[in-house]
Write an enzyme that holds these catalytic residues in place. Structure first.
Site, PDB file in Angstrom:
ATOM      1  N   ARG A   1       5.714  25.133  47.379  1.00 36.32           N
ATOM      2  CA  ARG A   1       4.683  24.990  46.486  1.00 36.32           C
ATOM      3  C   ARG A   1       4.466  26.379  45.569  1.00 36.32           C
ATOM      4  O   ARG A   1       4.096  26.213  44.470  1.00 36.32           O
ATOM      5  CB  ARG A   1       3.051  24.963  47.242  1.00 36.32           C
TER       6      ARG A   1
ATOM      7  N   LYS B   1       5.578  30.486  59.656  1.00 39.77           N
ATOM      8  CA  LYS B   1       4.621  30.239  58.420  1.00 39.77           C
ATOM      9  C   LYS B   1       3.676  29.237  58.576  1.00 39.77           C
ATOM     10  O   LYS B   1       2.481  29.506  58.170  1.00 39.77           O
ATOM     11  CB  LYS B   1       5.483  30.042  57.373  1.00 39.77           C
ATOM     12  N   ASP B   2       3.872  28.117  59.413  1.00 38.51           N
ATOM     13  CA  ASP B   2       2.678  26.859  59.463  1.00 38.51           C
ATOM     14  C   ASP B   2       2.703  26.978  61.046  1.00 38.51           C
ATOM     15  O   ASP B   2       3.082  26.314  61.914  1.00 38.51           O
ATOM     16  CB  ASP B   2       3.560  25.707  59.190  1.00 38.51           C
TER      17      ASP B   2
ATOM     18  N   HIS C   1      13.508  27.807  54.814  1.00 37.95           N
ATOM     19  CA  HIS C   1      13.972  26.737  55.388  1.00 37.95           C
ATOM     20  C   HIS C   1      15.461  27.197  55.937  1.00 37.95           C
ATOM     21  O   HIS C   1      15.938  26.682  56.952  1.00 37.95           O
ATOM     22  CB  HIS C   1      14.258  25.494  54.339  1.00 37.95           C
TER      23      HIS C   1
HETATM   24  P1  AMP Z   1       8.179  22.170  54.973  1.00 36.58           P
HETATM   25  O1  AMP Z   1       9.292  21.880  54.096  1.00 36.58           O
HETATM   26  O2  AMP Z   1       7.121  23.112  54.015  1.00 36.58           O
HETATM   27  O3  AMP Z   1       7.488  21.393  55.771  1.00 36.58           O
HETATM   28  O4  AMP Z   1       8.731  23.325  55.980  1.00 36.58           O
HETATM   29  C1  AMP Z   1       9.730  22.930  56.886  1.00 36.58           C
HETATM   30  C2  AMP Z   1       9.768  24.015  57.767  1.00 36.58           C
HETATM   31  O5  AMP Z   1      10.016  25.222  57.257  1.00 36.58           O
HETATM   32  C3  AMP Z   1       8.659  24.115  58.688  1.00 36.58           C
HETATM   33  O6  AMP Z   1       8.783  24.264  59.810  1.00 36.58           O
HETATM   34  C4  AMP Z   1       7.941  25.343  58.054  1.00 36.58           C
HETATM   35  O7  AMP Z   1       7.153  26.099  58.843  1.00 36.58           O
HETATM   36  C5  AMP Z   1       9.206  26.261  57.823  1.00 36.58           C
HETATM   37  N1  AMP Z   1       8.966  27.104  56.465  1.00 36.58           N
HETATM   38  C6  AMP Z   1       8.385  26.958  55.401  1.00 36.58           C
HETATM   39  N2  AMP Z   1       8.174  27.968  54.772  1.00 36.58           N
HETATM   40  C7  AMP Z   1       8.912  29.157  55.496  1.00 36.58           C
HETATM   41  C8  AMP Z   1       9.058  30.550  55.324  1.00 36.58           C
HETATM   42  N3  AMP Z   1       8.690  30.963  54.464  1.00 36.58           N
HETATM   43  N4  AMP Z   1       9.677  31.270  56.333  1.00 36.58           N
HETATM   44  C9  AMP Z   1       9.997  30.399  57.607  1.00 36.58           C
HETATM   45  N5  AMP Z   1       9.886  29.108  57.664  1.00 36.58           N
HETATM   46  C10 AMP Z   1       9.334  28.510  56.764  1.00 36.58           C
END
Ligand code: AMP
Length: 300
Positions: A203, A165-166, A51
């Site tokens: 997670r 990552k997503d 993030h």
């Molecule tokens: P999330 O909080 O999981 O919804 O992720 C928020 C943002 O952070 C999304 O755009 C994800 O793709 C990005 N993100 C999550 N994990 C990673 C990672 N390991 N590397 C880069 N971006 C990430």
């Protein structure tokens, strides 16, 4: 209401935290009034370096940066996953303070989804919501589109930042932005990994020590495919990768598939796409992890 200021003495910069749309918009409009460019990083909190890398990129490319922290219930297709999702607002704010984006928006569910409901945008995702994660998490991308469209409407950023990552989510957001003709540039950041290769994920904190150590096998299997695509067939490599991930009986592969990076159409051999990508979802005990990696063909 949690509206407050956190000061980073080192940078001599203030970060304002809001939980209401009204206050956030008032603060943003003051900045927009001076024609400042706004970058937006939506997250679900439990922040890690993945993030933070997006926040850093946004800070480099914009004069004003907004980070949202909101665990969006409508994108969870599994109630236990929603219940167990880590929520760590205070430590998230501490981490963000080091970078000091201008505004953090951490609303309660009622603020985003008031009783009268919010309008879901009419977006036709086609294959993007039927394949890979879409196939295995019915309704997931509907929820993602709903919340991101809502947040875009609130923040009205010039640029918004999403992680590779997503990868499928990134493709969905790009398609949504295109169909709704939103004047927002979608920027992507590379996947940030722990030293052993495991893609960082909120997670990951839910894994036991044994599961955490085992989980490094996921990216190792993907790297194995990437490193051997010229010498073995796709079918053989995918089977081997699944066997490697599952060999100790602690992890179960939900899917491991090859697809074209642009269309996300399934492919069965590496010559079917100029940009093949391997996608996987793996169940590690009760925790579901996803990862993906591109096959680089440039030096063909
Ligand atoms: P999330 O909080 O999981 O919804 O992720 C928020 C943002 O952070 C999304 O755009 C994800 O793709 C990005 N993100 C999550 N994990 C990673 C990672 N390991 N590397 C880069 N971006 C990430």
């Amino acid at each position: 209401m949690i509206s407050h200021l956190l000061k980073n003495e080192h940078l001599n910069k203030e970060m304002q935290v809001f939980d209401t749309i009204k206050e956030l918009q008032a603060a943003i409009s003051i900045q927009k009034g001076t024609s400042k460019k706004v970058g937006f990083v939506p997250t679900m909190g439990a922040l890690h370096k993945g993030h933070l890398s997006l926040v850093e990129l946004a800070l480099k490319e914009n004069e004003v940066v907004v980070v949202s922290i909101f665990v969006n219930p409508t994108q969870f297709n599994n109630p236990d996953d929603l219940k167990n999702y880590p929520r760590t607002l205070e430590s998230d704010l501490e981490l963000l303070k080091d970078l000091s984006p201008d505004f953090v928006f951490a609303p309660a569910v009622d603020e985003i989804y008031p009783a009268k409901g919010i309008v879901k945008p009419a977006v036709n995702l086609g294959l993007l919501e039927k394949t890979l994660e879409g196939k295995h998490r019915p309704g997931h991308f509907n929820g993602v589109v709903q919340v991101v469209a809502g947040l875009f409407e609130i923040v009205q950023p010039d640029k918004a930042y999403f992680g590779s990552k997503d990868f499928q989510q990134l493709a969905v957001i790009k398609e949504m932005t295109r169909q709704l003709k939103l004047p927002i540039e979608i920027r992507s950041g590379e996947t940030i990994r722990d030293a052993d290769g495991l893609a960082m994920s909120s997670r990951n904190v839910l894994l036991s020590a044994e599961q955490r150590s085992e989980a490094s096998g996921i990216s190792k299997a993907l790297f194995y495919i990437r490193d051997n695509w010229k010498v073995k067939s796709a079918a053989e490599l995918c089977l081997e990768a699944i066997r490697r991930i599952e060999k100790n009986g602690l992890m179960k592969v939900e899917y491991l598939e090859l697809a074209d990076s642009n269309s996300l159409e399934t492919i069965h051999s590496f010559d079917q796409s100029p940009v093949p990508r391997i996608f996987t979802a793996v169940q590690v005990g009760k925790v579901r992890l996803i990862d993906n990696i591109g096959i680089i063909k440039a030096d063909d």
